[in-house]
Design a protein around this motif. Structure first.
Motif, PDB file in Angstrom:
ATOM      1  N   LEU A  85       0.835  -1.197   0.000  1.00 37.06           N
ATOM      2  CA  LEU A  85       0.000   0.000   0.000  1.00 37.06           C
ATOM      3  C   LEU A  85       0.871   1.250   0.000  1.00 37.06           C
ATOM      4  N   SER A 112      -2.687  -8.786  -2.366  1.00 37.50           N
ATOM      5  CA  SER A 112      -3.389  -7.572  -2.799  1.00 37.50           C
ATOM      6  C   SER A 112      -2.803  -6.992  -4.069  1.00 37.50           C
ATOM      7  N   GLN A 134     -10.090  -7.867   1.659  1.00 29.86           N
ATOM      8  CA  GLN A 134     -10.033  -9.167   0.998  1.00 29.86           C
ATOM      9  C   GLN A 134     -10.367 -10.259   2.013  1.00 29.86           C
ATOM     10  N   GLY A 151      -5.487   5.293   3.236  1.00 29.67           N
ATOM     11  CA  GLY A 151      -5.707   3.998   2.612  1.00 29.67           C
ATOM     12  C   GLY A 151      -5.688   2.873   3.626  1.00 29.67           C
ATOM     13  N   PRO A 154      -4.841 -10.124  -6.728  1.00 31.91           N
ATOM     14  CA  PRO A 154      -5.174  -8.704  -6.822  1.00 31.91           C
ATOM     15  C   PRO A 154      -6.188  -8.417  -7.912  1.00 31.91           C
ATOM     16  N   GLY A 210      -2.626  -4.665 -10.069  1.00 32.99           N
ATOM     17  CA  GLY A 210      -3.095  -4.180  -8.787  1.00 32.99           C
ATOM     18  C   GLY A 210      -4.079  -3.041  -8.941  1.00 32.99           C
ATOM     19  N   LEU A 211      -4.210  -2.232  -7.920  1.00 31.11           N
ATOM     20  CA  LEU A 211      -5.218  -1.183  -7.854  1.00 31.11           C
ATOM     21  C   LEU A 211      -4.531   0.173  -7.805  1.00 31.11           C
ATOM     22  N   ASN A 212      -4.878   1.053  -8.724  1.00 33.36           N
ATOM     23  CA  ASN A 212      -4.290   2.388  -8.772  1.00 33.36           C
ATOM     24  C   ASN A 212      -5.416   3.401  -8.866  1.00 33.36           C
ATOM     25  N   VAL A 249      -9.068   5.192   0.052  1.00 35.65           N
ATOM     26  CA  VAL A 249      -9.373   3.858  -0.477  1.00 35.65           C
ATOM     27  C   VAL A 249      -9.383   2.846   0.665  1.00 35.65           C
ATOM     28  N   ILE A 291      -5.682  -1.601   3.714  1.00 31.83           N
ATOM     29  CA  ILE A 291      -5.794  -2.957   3.185  1.00 31.83           C
ATOM     30  C   ILE A 291      -6.049  -3.867   4.374  1.00 31.83           C
ATOM     31  N   VAL A 325      -1.326  -1.393  -4.229  1.00 38.61           N
ATOM     32  CA  VAL A 325      -2.464  -0.484  -4.127  1.00 38.61           C
ATOM     33  C   VAL A 325      -1.903   0.918  -3.951  1.00 38.61           C
ATOM     34  N   TYR A 368      -9.662  -1.315   0.952  1.00 41.31           N
ATOM     35  CA  TYR A 368      -9.589  -2.536   0.162  1.00 41.31           C
ATOM     36  C   TYR A 368      -9.612  -3.717   1.125  1.00 41.31           C
TER      37      TYR A 368
END
Length: 251
Positions: free
Chosen positions: A186, A205, A220, A194, A227, A232-234, A216, A196, A208, A218
């Motif tokens: 992260l 993940s 899981q 943020g 992921p 991944g996540l941007n 954000v 996670i 991120v 996130y």
């Protein structure tokens, strides 16, 4: 009392603590390395296969601290659902009422703090501590980088968890992991927040990234979740006030 302080409580065998940047009291004006604090407890069972390790670099920090998470934060993590931990910036602003903790074998953490007032909370436990049979895996790893005014926490309760948390100026972030082979990465830009939260076993993940001012969450839940997407996540930008919340549940 000195401008910089290390408080360490140790129990068990095989531990190593390396601290960089602890200045001598009385320097005027305050310089990098001044007024930094570390409150730490390391424990190992008898005959550990690998010792606990903590490396802290505060040489470019002023008024930085490393401690354990407050009980309020731990309670919020335990009660977090798909919406994550509510009020995270406020919880990270509470003083840690316990030392940073590394318990078990194979734990490894690196903390790098820069600028003024970077605060980091750390908790690393093994599965037996939370009443779950051990899997035989030997330890978590964590790397936290926190810039000026940032506040972050890594809570690892499991076996082979890995976490990377990078916080830029005034950012807040949390990585909370309960399981065995979880990984998390992260990065939070200036003024962003943020989270996670991983509950399961073989969850990854991916990276991120939260950009400036973004928010954000996130979560899981499951066993073999990968992921979102190949990279991944941007989160590039958001025009709406409020957090972006993503929940993955495996079967």
């Amino acid at each position: 009392m000195s401008a910089s302080a290390v408080q360490s409580t140790t129990a068990g065998l095989a531990l190593r603590l390396l601290v960089l940047g602890m200045a001598v009291a009385g320097a005027t004006p305050a310089l990098a390395g001044d007024q930094n604090q570390i409150f730490l407890r390391q424990e190992s069972p008898a005959n550990p296969s690998q010792g606990n390790v903590l490396v802290v670099d505060q040489s470019a920090a002023l008024g930085a601290s490393v401690a354990g998470p407050s009980q309020s934060l731990l309670d919020a993590v335990d009660g977090a659902g798909g919406s994550g931990v509510a009020g995270l910036p406020s919880l990270l602003g509470l003083p840690g009422d316990a030392p940073a903790l590394q318990r078990g074998v194979g734990n490894d953490a690196t903390v790098i703090q820069t600028g003024a007032g970077a605060n980091v909370m750390l908790l690393q436990q093994n599965m037996a501590d939370i009443g779950v049979p051990a899997t035989g895996l030997t330890g978590q790893q964590a790397r936290v980088e926190a810039a000026s005014g940032a506040a972050g926490a890594v809570v690892q309760r499991g076996d082979a968890n890995e976490a990377r948390l990078v916080l830029e100026q005034q950012a807040t972030g949390l990585v909370a992991q309960t399981g065995t082979e979880l990984k998390a990465d992260l990065s939070v830009g200036p003024g962003g927040t943020g989270q996670i939260i991983q509950n399961g076993s073989n969850i990854d993940s991916g990276p991120v990234v939260v950009t400036t001012g973004g928010s954000v969450i996130y979560v899981q839940n499951g066993t073999n979740i990968q992921p979102i997407g190949a990279t991944g996540l941007n989160v590039i930008s958001s025009t709406n006030i409020g957090a972006i919340a993503i929940t993955q549940t495996g079967y």
